[in-house]
Design a protein around this motif. Structure first.
Motif, PDB file in Angstrom:
ATOM      1  N   ARG A  16       0.831  -1.209   0.000  1.00 58.92           N
ATOM      2  CA  ARG A  16       0.000   0.000   0.000  1.00 58.92           C
ATOM      3  C   ARG A  16       0.861   1.253   0.000  1.00 58.92           C
TER       4      ARG A  16
ATOM      5  N   LEU B  26      -4.653   2.248  -8.980  1.00 58.89           N
ATOM      6  CA  LEU B  26      -5.825   2.248  -8.114  1.00 58.89           C
ATOM      7  C   LEU B  26      -6.477   0.872  -8.088  1.00 58.89           C
TER       8      LEU B  26
ATOM      9  N   GLU C 114      -7.045  -1.433  -4.750  1.00 59.27           N
ATOM     10  CA  GLU C 114      -8.338  -1.932  -4.292  1.00 59.27           C
ATOM     11  C   GLU C 114      -8.302  -3.428  -4.030  1.00 59.27           C
ATOM     12  N   LYS C 115      -7.453  -4.159  -4.756  1.00 59.45           N
ATOM     13  CA  LYS C 115      -7.331  -5.600  -4.538  1.00 59.45           C
ATOM     14  C   LYS C 115      -6.740  -5.926  -3.165  1.00 59.45           C
TER      15      LYS C 115
ATOM     16  N   ILE D  64      -7.465  -4.275  -0.409  1.00 61.50           N
ATOM     17  CA  ILE D  64      -8.382  -3.915   0.679  1.00 61.50           C
ATOM     18  C   ILE D  64      -9.129  -5.148   1.165  1.00 61.50           C
TER      19      ILE D  64
END
Length: 606
Positions: free
Chosen positions: A576, A599, A603-604, A606
Motif C-alpha cells: 500500500r 488504483l 483496491e485488490k 483492501i
C-alpha cells in the motif's frame, strides 16, 4: 546471513576431505564449550551469551545434530571452523591447522612455497625457547642462574612445564645458534630476539667482538617463556641476574660498556606480529581449564606469582604482567569465566591505572573481588605461597568485593581529622556509591562513610546528588571499549531478516515439510525456496529447536497460520505504501492511465 566460508573456495579435493575429517572428529558443541558456558536449550541445542557482541539475554545457539552455531543477535553463524576463526581472529588456514592438530588430522599443504609469517615466527620463538632452556641446564657459565632458580624454589618439572631458560652473557650466542638452523637475521629481528646494530655506534671496547649487523636482545637473564592461549611461544621476559659476566645496555646503539644507570630489572619482547602485551595473560594456556572448572580466574602481577601458585597446586591463576587489565585481556578471560579475584602488589593498589582496569572489568559485567594478602606474610603471592599455601587459598576464598576494597583503600594514609582529607575520601567513594543500583545497599554505605568521617549523612547525600551519574551517563569512563552496536530485540523487523516472520515461517516448514501447500496458499506472493542453502538450513534448524521444541503438529499448524497472516499483513502494508507513492508520482506526471492501473491494484489489497 553472514558466514565465514569465503576463504574455503578453491581448495583442492584432498583438503576438502581433510576438512570433513576434522569436522567429523570435533563436535561443535564440545569445541564451543571450551570458550563459552553453554546451557541446554532444546533437543541437541545449547545457548550462551554471544561472544561477538554485547548482550545479556542469550541469543547464541549451538546445534549438535547439524554441527552448527548461530547468533540471532548479530546474525553470524557457521560450523566449528568458522567459530574458531572468528573467536581466535585466525584466517581459515590458521584455524584449520589448529583444529587439525586437535583432531589428529594431517593436512595437505596450503602453500608449498612458504609458511605464513605468523607460523614462521612461532617456529623461531620455539627454537629460541629450546635454546634458552638448554643453556640453563647445560651451560657451565649458568651456575648463578641455576642457583637463583633453586633459591626461588622452582623444581625441575616446573621449569620444564614453564620453559624457564637462561640467556648467556654474550652478544651473539642465540643469533649464531638460530642462524645455524636456517633462521635469518630479519626473522630474528621480527621475532624480537635480536636488535639491529646502529652502524654509527661506538664499540664498547676497542677489541670487542661484536656482530656487524645484529646482536642478542636478552643477555645474562633468566628467561620466562610467554605463550598465547594455545601454548604457542610468542615472546619472552628476561629477569636480570647478578654475577656471571658484565652487563651491557640493551639499546639500539650499544654505546657504553658500563651504563651510567643500572639496566632494567625486566626486559620484554617488544611488540611483534605475535606478541602484543595488552593481548596476553601469562599462564592462561595452562590455567584456562581450571578457571572454567572453578568459574574463577585469579589474577596476579608477576610471572613468578603464577608459576609458584601452579607449582603448589593452585592452578586457576594468570598474570597481567604488571599492566592494568585491558579490554583484550578481559575478553580472553570472558571465554572461561566472568568472576575475577585480583591480587595487587602493595605499590600498585590504588593507582590510577589499577582503578581504570577495575572499572573496565565491571563495565564488561565481570564480578570482581580483590585478594588482600595476610599482613607480614609477604609482599606478593609468591612469598605468601612459599610460607604457607593454605594462607594463599584462604586469601582467595576471602577476597573482598571491589566496593569494600576501594573503601578501605580510600582511607589509607589519610588523616580523617582534617576537612581536606575528609573531602578527598568522600570524592573518591561517592562516585562508587552512585553506581550501586540497590537503594538500601547504597544507603548503608553512605551511613558507614558518614560515621567513619564524622560528618552528617545529609551532607554526603547532598554531595552525592551533585555527582554526575556514572553508571548510565559516562560512557567514556565506564564503557570505553563497549561498542554502540544495535541490540536487536526478538520482535520481527524488516531490517533484520533472522528475526523476521519469514524465518519463523520457514523454520516451521523445516520441521513440517507437509505444511508447504498451506503456506503457499496463505502467502501466494512469496516464493518459498526449493533448494535452501546449507547455511539457511542450519539457521532454520537452530531457530526451530529454540522456538518450537516439543510442540505438537496441531500447535505448529496454528503457529504457521498465525505467522502467515502476520506476514501477509506486513506485505500488504508495504505494498500500500508503495502504491500510494507511485500514485502521487503518476498524478504529478498527469499519467491518468497509470493512476487507474495503480488504483485497481490498491483496491485488490483492501
Amino acid at each position: 546471513m553472514h558466514t565465514l566460508s569465503g576463504d574455503r573456495e578453491g581448495v583442492n579435493m584432498g583438503l576438502m576431505d581433510a576438512i570433513e575429517d576434522i569436522k567429523s572428529r570435533l563436535d561443535v558443541v564440545d569445541t564451543v564449550a571450551e570458550y563459552l558456558q553453554l546451557k541446554p536449550a532444546g533437543s541437541g541445542s545449547f545457548k550462551a551469551c554471544c561472544p561477538f557482541h554485547q548482550e545479556k539475554t542469550p541469543s547464541f545457539f549451538v546445534n549438535r545434530p547439524r554441527q552448527s552455531w548461530h547468533c540471532f543477535g548479530c546474525d553470524q553463524g557457521g560450523d566449528v571452523i568458522s567459530f574458531v576463526q572468528k573467536m581466535e581472529g585466525m584466517d581459515f588456514p590458521e584455524a584449520l591447522e589448529y583444529l587439525a592438530q586437535k583432531a589428529g588430522v594431517i593436512l595437505p599443504k596450503f602453500n608449498t612455497e612458504q609458511s605464513s609469517e605468523r607460523k614462521r615466527l612461532q617456529e623461531v620463538n620455539d627454537l629460541a625457547s629450546k635454546y634458552f632452556r638448554a643453556q640453563l641446564l647445560q651451560n657451565p657459565n649458568a651456575d648463578h642462574a641455576r642457583a637463583y632458580v633453586a633459591q626461588r624454589g622452582l623444581d625441575e618439572l616446573t621449569c620444564d612445564i614453564w620453559r624457564i631458560g637462561y640467556a648467556p652473557d654474550g652478544w651473539n650466542g642465540l643469533t649464531d645458534a638460530l642462524r645455524a638452523k636456517g633462521v635469518t637475521e630479519d626473522e630474528l629481528i621480527r621475532a624480537g630476539l635480536a636488535i639491529k646494530r646502529d652502524a654509527s655506534a661506538k664499540l664498547p671496547t676497542a677489541n670487542c667482538q661484536l656482530p656487524t649487523t645484529i646482536y642478542n636482545r636478552f643477555r645474562n637473564r633468566l628467561l620466562f617463556t610467554i605463550c598465547d592461549l594455545h601454548g604457542k611461544v610468542v615472546g619472552f621476559t628476561g629477569r636480570i641476574l647478578d654475577g656471571g659476566g658484565a652487563q651491557f645496555i640493551a639499546s639500539e646503539g650499544v654505546q657504553h660498556h658500563a651504563p651510567t644507570s643500572p639496566p632494567a630489572k625486566y626486559v620484554n619482547t617488544p611488540e611483534t606480529l605475535l606478541y602484543k602485551k595488552s593481548h596476553i595473560l601469562f599462564g592462561l594456556d595452562k590455567a584456562k581449564g581450571e578457571i572454567k572448572r572453578q568459574d574463577l580466574a585469579v589474577i596476579v602481577e608477576g610471572n613468578m606469582d603464577v608459576i609458584t601458585s601452579h607449582q603448589f597446586g593452585v592452578t586457576n591463576v594468570v598474570a597481567s604482567s604488571g599492566t592494568a587489565l585491558t579490554g583484550e585481556q578481559l575478553n580472553l578471560l570472558k571465554r572461561f569465566t566472568t568472576n575475577l579475584a585480583i591480587a595487587f602488589d602493595a605499590d600498585a593498589a590504588g593507582n590510577a591505572a589499577t582503578i581504570r582496569g577495575l572499572d573496565l572489568a565491571r563495565a564488561l559485567d565481570f564480578n570482581v573481588k580483590i585478594i588482600v594478602l595476610p599482613r607480614n606474610a609477604g609482599k606478593d603471592p609468591d612469598e605468601v605461597i612459599r610460607q604457607d599455601v593454605e594462607m594463599w587459598k584462604q586469601a582467595i576464598q576471602g577476597a573482598l568485593p571491589v566496593i569494600e576494597w576501594l573503601y578501605r583503600n580510600a582511607f589509607k594514609g589519610q588523616d580523617t581529622t582534617k576537612p581536606e582529607e575528609k573531602k578527598k575520601i568522600a570524592a573518591t567513594l561517592l562516585p562508587e556509591f552512585r553506581r550501586i543500583s540497590n537503594a538500601v545497599e547504597r544507603d548503608a554505605w553512605v551511613a558507614r562513610l558518614a560515621r567513619d568521617l564524622g560528618v552528617s549523612e545529609d551532607a554526603l547525600r547532598e554531595e552525592l546528588k551533585s555527582i554526575r551519574q556514572q553508571v548510565t551517563g559516562s560512557k567514556d569512563i565506564l564503557h570505553p571499549h563497549r561498542s554502540n552496536a544495535t541490540v536487536y530485540s526478538l520482535q520481527p523487523t524488516a531490517s533484520h531478516p533472522l528475526h523476521d516472520l519469514e524465518t519463523r515461517m520457514l523454520a516451521i516448514l523445516y520441521l513440517k515439510p507437509e505444511f508447504h501447500p498451506l503456506a503457499q496458499e496463505r502467502v501466494s506472493w512469496y516464493h518459498l525456496p526449493e533448494s535452501p542453502s546449507e547455511d539457511l538450513l542450519n539457521t532454520l534448524a537452530i531457530f526451530a529447536d529454540r522456538e518450537f521444541q516439543d510442540q505438537s503438529a496441531d500447535a505448529l499448524r496454528r503457529e504457521l497460520e498465525t505467522t502467515c497472516t502476520l506476514l501477509r499483513d506486513k506485505w500488504i502494508t508495504g505494498e500500500r505504501t508503495r502504491l500510494e507513492q507511485e500514485m502521487r508520482d503518476a498524478e504529478l506526471a498527469g499519467d491518468t492511465a497509470k493512476i487507474s492501473d495503480l488504483l485497481a491494484q490498491f483496491e485488490k489489497l483492501i
